[in-house]
Motif scaffolding. Structure first.
Motif, PDB file in Angstrom:
ATOM      1  N   UNK A 183       0.496  -1.125   0.241  1.00 33.02           N
ATOM      2  CA  UNK A 183      -0.069   0.027  -0.345  1.00 33.02           C
ATOM      3  C   UNK A 183       0.786   1.221  -0.119  1.00 33.02           C
ATOM      4  N   UNK A 184       2.232   0.825   0.488  1.00 30.00           N
ATOM      5  CA  UNK A 184       3.012   2.570   0.015  1.00 30.00           C
ATOM      6  C   UNK A 184       3.987   2.568  -0.420  1.00 30.00           C
ATOM      7  N   UNK A 185       3.349   1.405  -2.397  1.00 27.21           N
ATOM      8  CA  UNK A 185       4.120   1.522  -3.154  1.00 27.21           C
ATOM      9  C   UNK A 185       2.963   2.633  -3.921  1.00 27.21           C
ATOM     10  N   UNK A 186       4.192   3.835  -4.894  1.00 27.58           N
ATOM     11  CA  UNK A 186       4.217   4.281  -6.477  1.00 27.58           C
ATOM     12  C   UNK A 186       2.640   3.303  -6.848  1.00 27.58           C
ATOM     13  N   UNK A 187       1.598   3.454  -7.552  1.00 27.73           N
ATOM     14  CA  UNK A 187       1.780   3.102  -8.923  1.00 27.73           C
ATOM     15  C   UNK A 187       1.941   2.618  -9.642  1.00 27.73           C
ATOM     16  N   UNK A 206      12.808  -5.255 -10.807  1.00 25.41           N
ATOM     17  CA  UNK A 206      11.173  -5.558 -10.790  1.00 25.41           C
ATOM     18  C   UNK A 206      10.921  -4.567 -11.790  1.00 25.41           C
ATOM     19  N   UNK A 207       9.335  -4.492 -12.010  1.00 27.42           N
ATOM     20  CA  UNK A 207       8.623  -2.879 -12.780  1.00 27.42           C
ATOM     21  C   UNK A 207       7.861  -3.481 -11.822  1.00 27.42           C
ATOM     22  N   UNK A 208       7.027  -2.616 -11.180  1.00 25.20           N
ATOM     23  CA  UNK A 208       5.688  -2.217 -11.404  1.00 25.20           C
ATOM     24  C   UNK A 208       4.216  -1.275 -11.841  1.00 25.20           C
ATOM     25  N   UNK A 209       3.602  -1.783 -11.959  1.00 25.91           N
ATOM     26  CA  UNK A 209       2.730  -1.368 -12.842  1.00 25.91           C
ATOM     27  C   UNK A 209       1.176  -1.244 -12.220  1.00 25.91           C
ATOM     28  N   UNK A 210       0.594  -0.289 -12.056  1.00 26.56           N
ATOM     29  CA  UNK A 210      -0.909  -0.575 -10.957  1.00 26.56           C
ATOM     30  C   UNK A 210      -0.391  -0.986  -9.646  1.00 26.56           C
ATOM     31  N   UNK A 211       0.173  -1.137  -9.431  1.00 26.67           N
ATOM     32  CA  UNK A 211       0.438  -1.280  -7.701  1.00 26.67           C
ATOM     33  C   UNK A 211       0.563  -3.024  -7.959  1.00 26.67           C
ATOM     34  N   UNK A 212       0.953  -3.787  -9.187  1.00 27.66           N
ATOM     35  CA  UNK A 212       0.596  -5.015  -9.773  1.00 27.66           C
ATOM     36  C   UNK A 212       2.758  -5.642 -10.022  1.00 27.66           C
ATOM     37  N   UNK A 213       3.203  -6.684  -9.808  1.00 30.46           N
ATOM     38  CA  UNK A 213       4.291  -6.570 -10.420  1.00 30.46           C
ATOM     39  C   UNK A 213       3.975  -6.963 -11.581  1.00 30.46           C
TER      40      UNK A 213
END
Length: 288
Positions: A183-187, A206-213
């Motif tokens: 929940x603390x991650x950027x989108x 890692x690459x996160x998009x829409x708070x998902x890996x």
């Protein structure tokens, strides 16, 4: 000869004064006189000889791992090394072949003028009557693994004392958890973590998009050392190390096993050796 680079990723094993037991860095051409600062952005994975889709070398953060087997139908006698012949990718640093592991860690520390590293290496080589160039060999890999173990053993008591002092003072922190909760991650975000496993440099991207890996790639030590050839035809560290190795008895080619084992490869303990005709010569099984 193909360029040899000994590399060290993360600054592990922090000391109380803020220094690091093993410095990160890169050395080239077996030169222990100086090293380079490591820049993870220069790392790519080449798949020219690997059974994956794609052709262009990519940074691990942009890596794609989609299997596309194009080899012969098993069983087969040999693989065509002019084409794709491995499930391993070929990590490169600025296009250069790299070797990682205890030899790399001790060599980089030596080049960085770390006092204890130089004492251990110079003392052992002096006892054996060898020069520093001997480090870059099967003997050197085995020797530096032992020397590194000695160095770490020397640090266990001071580290335990520091741990005990921290616990007694109520400091039970074992990790930085400020970004632990998703929940603390950027989108959208990218990140990487690099450290040293016993076998050598280990990296996660890692690459996160829409708070998902959205993408996760790992480059492990045995991929560095055991890589297939790249687009320029450069062999990985294992392949290079086996060139010109004399075999005393073709029926018992222990020299081949000794060279590969000096890298401490991440592979099955059961090793099979075949002759030029594809017939099994020997099988070595390690029983736990």
């Amino acid at each position: 000869t193909v360029l040899l680079v000994a590399s060290r990723f993360a600054n592990d094993f922090p000391e109380r004064d803020g220094t690091r037991l093993f410095p990160s860095g890169v050395i080239r051409n077996r030169s222990l006189g100086s090293g380079e600062t490591l820049d993870q952005s220069r790392i790519t994975e080449d798949i020219t000889r690997s059974w994956y889709t794609g052709a262009t070398p990519l940074h691990p953060a942009d890596g794609v791992t989609q299997v596309a087997y194009t080899g012969p139908t098993p069983p087969f006698e040999a693989l065509d090394t002019s084409g794709r012949y491995s499930y391993g990718k070929a990590p490169r640093y600025g296009g250069a072949v790299m070797e990682v592991g205890p030899l790399a860690r001790m060599a980089v520390a030596y080049a960085a003028n770390v006092t204890r590293a130089r004492q251990l290496v110079d003392g052992a080589l002096g006892t054996l009557g060898l020069g520093t160039d001997a480090l870059f060999s099967t003997v050197g890999r085995m020797l530096t693994r032992a020397l590194e173990t000695q160095w770490l053993a020397e640090r266990i008591s001071p580290w335990l004392d520091e741990l005990s002092a921290n616990i007694a003072a109520g400091n039970l922190t074992i990790a930085d958890t400020t970004k632990w909760q998703p929940s603390s991650w950027p989108a959208t975000a990218t990140g990487y973590g690099t450290t040293e496993a016993p076998r050598g440099a280990l990296g996660h991207w890692v690459r996160i998009s829409d708070q998902k890996i959205a993408n996760y790639q790992i480059v492990i030590p045995s991929t560095w050392n055991g890589s297939p050839r790249d687009v320029a035809g450069n062999r990985g560290a294992w392949e290079q190390a086996l060139l010109g190795v004399p075999v005393h008895d073709a029926e018992q080619p222990l020299e081949i096993l000794r060279v590969v084992h000096s890298f401490d490869p991440c592979m099955a303990c059961a090793v099979h050796v075949l002759d030029a005709e594809g017939a099994e010569v020997t099988e070595v099984t390690v029983v736990p």
